[in-house]
Design a protein around this motif. Structure first.
Motif, PDB file in Angstrom:
ATOM      1  N   UNK A   1       3.001  -0.077  -7.775  1.00 32.00           N
ATOM      2  CA  UNK A   1       4.314  -0.649  -7.369  1.00 32.00           C
ATOM      3  C   UNK A   1       4.418  -0.445  -5.695  1.00 32.00           C
ATOM      4  N   UNK A   2       3.506  -0.087  -5.022  1.00 33.55           N
ATOM      5  CA  UNK A   2       3.798   0.424  -3.704  1.00 33.55           C
ATOM      6  C   UNK A   2       4.181   1.626  -3.559  1.00 33.55           C
ATOM      7  N   UNK A   3       3.484   2.526  -4.366  1.00 33.84           N
ATOM      8  CA  UNK A   3       3.626   3.835  -4.269  1.00 33.84           C
ATOM      9  C   UNK A   3       2.910   4.614  -3.144  1.00 33.84           C
ATOM     10  N   UNK A   4       1.716   4.227  -2.821  1.00 29.55           N
ATOM     11  CA  UNK A   4       1.144   4.565  -1.567  1.00 29.55           C
ATOM     12  C   UNK A   4       1.922   4.280  -0.018  1.00 29.55           C
ATOM     13  N   UNK A   5       2.393   3.026  -0.067  1.00 27.73           N
ATOM     14  CA  UNK A   5       3.174   2.442   1.080  1.00 27.73           C
ATOM     15  C   UNK A   5       4.319   3.404   1.093  1.00 27.73           C
ATOM     16  N   UNK A   6       5.119   3.755  -0.097  1.00 35.27           N
ATOM     17  CA  UNK A   6       6.139   4.438  -0.028  1.00 35.27           C
ATOM     18  C   UNK A   6       5.950   5.920   0.517  1.00 35.27           C
ATOM     19  N   UNK A   7       4.733   6.254  -0.126  1.00 37.75           N
ATOM     20  CA  UNK A   7       4.440   7.869   0.546  1.00 37.75           C
ATOM     21  C   UNK A   7       4.262   7.741   2.167  1.00 37.75           C
ATOM     22  N   UNK A   8       3.496   6.659   2.684  1.00 44.74           N
ATOM     23  CA  UNK A   8       3.477   6.783   3.898  1.00 44.74           C
ATOM     24  C   UNK A   8       5.005   6.583   4.812  1.00 44.74           C
TER      25      UNK A   8
END
Length: 244
Positions: A22-29
């Motif tokens: 759900x975009x968790x890698x983008x949120x992490x960045x």
């Protein structure tokens, strides 16, 4: 690993409640850019925290604290299946529910993290990372599904589980503590929610389905080479035995 008496070294400030894909890698960045130290599945793998999460799944709060020591934010699985515990243990943390269309999510997980030939469900995962790694992944999926995992082909069951998870988060987290966020929403709502200035950079977009599929193709190519090598080696052994 003994977690008895483990103490909280860093209070969580952000709890990522969204499912993987759900975009968790983008949120992490994005959280990194905003100055946080987020914990993601990659940190679990890198730090060999599989045993800690297995203990946490059995109700060991000290193990949960130990896994997240040194981090002040979480995103992705397995932490997303511990939202209730984390919200209780860190009452000052804000909760970000990353989301997307349920049908799109199902198509994404079937093509990526829960693809039958990806490492999480493949025997090679156990060979490379050990039995605890596969057991931990099975544990968090059972928490997510509320029991036995449905078939990868049961699209309706996957969609129901996704919607149920999101409904549970919305129901249990107070509205003033929760942000429902899509990656396409960008910086503005996230920064307003966290009280941070908007960075002078585009909102991150990483680890999309296309790039993840490339990783799967690399794994598949490795398996083909491995199996092919075993066949060739076996043929050589048989040939030598026959021509003795």
């Amino acid at each position: 690993r003994d977690c008895a008496g483990a103490a909280l070294a860093m209070e969580l400030k952000v709890i990522g409640a969204g499912c993987g894909r759900t975009g968790t890698s983008s949120l992490r960045e994005a959280l990194k850019i905003l100055g946080y130290s987020p914990y993601h599945m990659e940190e679990c793998v890198r730090n060999d925290h599989f045993g800690l999460w297995l203990l946490a799944g059995r109700g060991d709060g000290a193990a949960l604290d130990a896994a997240l020591r040194g981090y002040d934010a979480t995103t992705d699985f397995p932490a997303a299946t511990f939202v209730d515990e984390l919200a209780h243990r860190h009452p000052g943390a804000r909760v970000v529910l990353s989301t997307r269309d349920a049908g799109d999510w199902v198509r994404s997980v079937r093509a990526t993290i829960w693809h039958p030939y990806f490492l999480e469900k493949h025997w090679l995962f156990r060979v490379l990372l050990g039995k605890r790694a596969q057991d931990m992944c099975r544990m968090y999926r059972e928490r997510f599904f509320g029991g036995a995992e449905p078939s990868h082909d049961n699209v309706d069951a996957l969609k129901r589980a996704f919607l149920s998870h999101e409904a549970r988060v919305r129901r249990t987290v107070p509205a003033d503590r929760l942000l429902v966020h899509r990656a396409t929403d960008g910086w503005a709502p996230l920064c307003a929610f966290l009280g941070k200035p908007i960075p002078d950079a585009p909102y991150p977009r990483v680890n999309d389905t296309a790039s993840f599929r490339r990783h799967i193709h690399l794994v598949q190519a490795f398996l083909v080479a491995l199996y092919g090598g075993l066949v060739v080696a076996g043929g050589c052994v048989v040939r030598r035995l026959l021509w003795r």
